[in-house]
Write a protein that holds these residues in place. Structure first.
Motif, PDB file in Angstrom:
ATOM      1  N   ASP A 172      53.220-103.986 -46.606  1.00 31.22           N
ATOM      2  CA  ASP A 172      52.965-104.849 -47.774  1.00 31.22           C
ATOM      3  C   ASP A 172      52.512-104.045 -48.979  1.00 31.22           C
ATOM      4  OD1 ASP A 172      53.624-106.979 -46.185  1.00 31.22           O
ATOM      5  OD2 ASP A 172      51.543-107.560 -45.739  1.00 31.22           O
ATOM      6  N   THR A 173      51.759-102.983 -48.731  1.00 28.40           N
ATOM      7  CA  THR A 173      51.194-102.215 -49.849  1.00 28.40           C
ATOM      8  C   THR A 173      52.135-101.129 -50.352  1.00 28.40           C
ATOM      9  OG1 THR A 173      48.967-102.575 -48.958  1.00 28.40           O
ATOM     10  CG2 THR A 173      49.216-100.820 -50.585  1.00 28.40           C
ATOM     11  N   HIS A 174      52.763-100.418 -49.434  1.00 28.68           N
ATOM     12  CA  HIS A 174      53.554 -99.244 -49.814  1.00 28.68           C
ATOM     13  C   HIS A 174      55.066 -99.438 -49.646  1.00 28.68           C
ATOM     14  CE1 HIS A 174      49.810 -96.934 -50.043  1.00 28.68           C
ATOM     15  NE2 HIS A 174      49.470 -97.495 -48.888  1.00 28.68           N
TER      16      HIS A 174
ATOM     17  N   SER B 198      54.968 -92.950 -52.039  1.00 27.44           N
ATOM     18  CA  SER B 198      53.737 -93.378 -52.718  1.00 27.44           C
ATOM     19  C   SER B 198      52.546 -92.494 -52.365  1.00 27.44           C
ATOM     20  CB  SER B 198      53.419 -94.832 -52.341  1.00 27.44           C
ATOM     21  OG  SER B 198      53.310 -94.975 -50.935  1.00 27.44           O
TER      22      SER B 198
ATOM     23  N   HIS C  35      46.948-101.919 -38.332  1.00 24.56           N
ATOM     24  CA  HIS C  35      47.172-102.452 -39.681  1.00 24.56           C
ATOM     25  C   HIS C  35      48.521-102.005 -40.264  1.00 24.56           C
ATOM     26  CE1 HIS C  35      43.065-103.842 -39.560  1.00 24.56           C
ATOM     27  NE2 HIS C  35      42.595-102.605 -39.378  1.00 24.56           N
TER      28      HIS C  35
ATOM     29  N   ARG D 266      49.875-104.016 -43.234  1.00 21.42           N
ATOM     30  CA  ARG D 266      49.283-103.676 -44.529  1.00 21.42           C
ATOM     31  C   ARG D 266      50.030-102.516 -45.187  1.00 21.42           C
ATOM     32  NH1 ARG D 266      43.049-102.548 -44.223  1.00 21.42           N
ATOM     33  NH2 ARG D 266      43.192-104.714 -43.493  1.00 21.42           N
TER      34      ARG D 266
END
Length: 360
Positions: free
Chosen positions: A232-234, A300, A226, A229
């Motif tokens: 895209d998220t962090h 993050s 993943h 992901r």
């Protein structure tokens, strides 16, 4: 000869020949010729050479003229030994420097021309004696000439040596830079691992070596689960930090004979030379477990990841490099299809230990 050396030597010759003219009671014409030859002529010769298109050729012609005039002086003075010696010796040095061994023949020819010209003007006579003062001045003139010539040779040699040292240093720097560029061309700039180009160049020879030795070779294709992901998220900076941390972990789990490559965005490959499949799978599980407890610090916060791994071995699964990679890639696909965070060997999803639940 440069202006300094020519002027210095001609002043010394002026003193030596002037001493001899004074001893023999030379006429005003002799003194005028001496002044023109050893006072005016050096500056004229240097001026001509400086303005010539081919300065080397112009200087050669000047030296021819020097020796012709030296021959004329030798003949007109009755060949006094010390004066004849320093004129011939200095001319010989210059001719050999510019023309090599054939300069000796050119020297004799130019001296003969000068003597012949002198014979047209004055009757020739044999008067080899020189007084002590003239002899001493001739010795000093020759000594200082040789000193100046040797010093210039030393300066040129040192300059050449320094130039060679600089060239060697530049060459070494270029060689080092080329080696660095070759190394950089074979490594992934983000992780420092070898890239696909290096894999293509080394996997075949590694398999051939194992074939010759009757040994096994295993490959592990590893994919970070993943990973998209995470990006895209962090953000991509966090994704880069994960890749770098994983690469460092991979290197810590390598033996000296192992090779690690980054072959895709989040895809890595380990080549384990001399390693049978069961040993390679055990090491793959150790790596998977180490990744599970890995925590990557990013802007993050801390991130954790898992990996999926496909394993294949030579000669068990394939005989050629691309076929072996395809087998490992198929096993990786089955590991992802089976829920990720697991190790699968070719030809199917057969984990050697219970599969863990996928970590998102």
């Amino acid at each position: 000869m440069n202006w300094r050396n020519r002027s210095l030597f001609y002043v010394l010759l002026l003193m030596a020949l002037g001493s001899h003219l004074l001893t023999i009671g030379a006429s005003a014409a002799g003194w005028a010729a001496l002044t023109l030859n050893y006072v005016a002529y050096p500056h004229l010769a240097y001026w001509r050479a400086r303005r010539a298109r081919d300065q080397r050729l112009a200087e050669m012609h000047n030296m021819d003229a020097d020796i012709v005039m030296a021959g004329a002086w030798i003949a007109s003075l009755g060949a006094p030994l010390w004066i004849s010696f320093i004129l011939c010796a200095s001319g010989c040095i210059n001719m050999v420097v510019f023309h090599g061994a054939r300069g000796g023949l050119r020297l004799m020819l130019s001296l003969a021309v000068g003597m012949a010209l002198a014979a047209l003007v004055v009757p020739l006579a044999w008067q080899p004696e020189t007084d002590l003062r003239t002899s001493v001045l001739c010795m000093i003139a020759l000594l200082l000439y040789l000193f100046a010539f040797a010093r210039d040779g030393y300066d040129r040699a040192m300059s050449q040596s320094q130039a060679n040292s600089r060239l060697r240093k530049q060459y070494d720097e270029i060689q080092s830079l080329q080696a660095q560029l070759r190394e950089q061309a074979l490594r992934d700039p983000l992780t420092g691992l070898f890239n696909r180009r290096q894999l293509d160049a080394t996997l075949g020879p590694a398999m051939q070596l194992c074939r010759e030795q009757g040994a096994c070779l295993s490959v592990l294709i590893v994919d970070i689960d993943h990973f998209k992901r995470i990006n895209d998220t962090h953000g991509h900076a966090a994704g880069d930090a994960v890749l770098q941390s994983f690469a460092q972990l991979l290197l810590r789990h390598m033996r000296p004979q192992d090779m690690a490559y980054r072959i895709g965005g989040e895809e890595f490959l380990l080549v384990l030379g001399g390693t049978p499949l069961d040993t390679a799978v055990e090491r793959a599980h150790m790596l998977r477990e180490a990744v599970e407890v890995l925590r990557v610090r990013t802007g993050s916060g801390e991130l954790s990841v898992t990996l999926s791994c496909g394993a294949a071995a030579f000669p068990l699964h394939a005989q050629e490099p691309q076929d072996l990679l395809d087998c490992a890639d198929q096993a990786l696909y089955e590991a992802k299809k089976g829920g990720r965070n697991r190790v699968v060997t070719h030809p199917g999803p057969v984990p050697l230990q219970p599969a863990l639940s996928a970590s998102e």
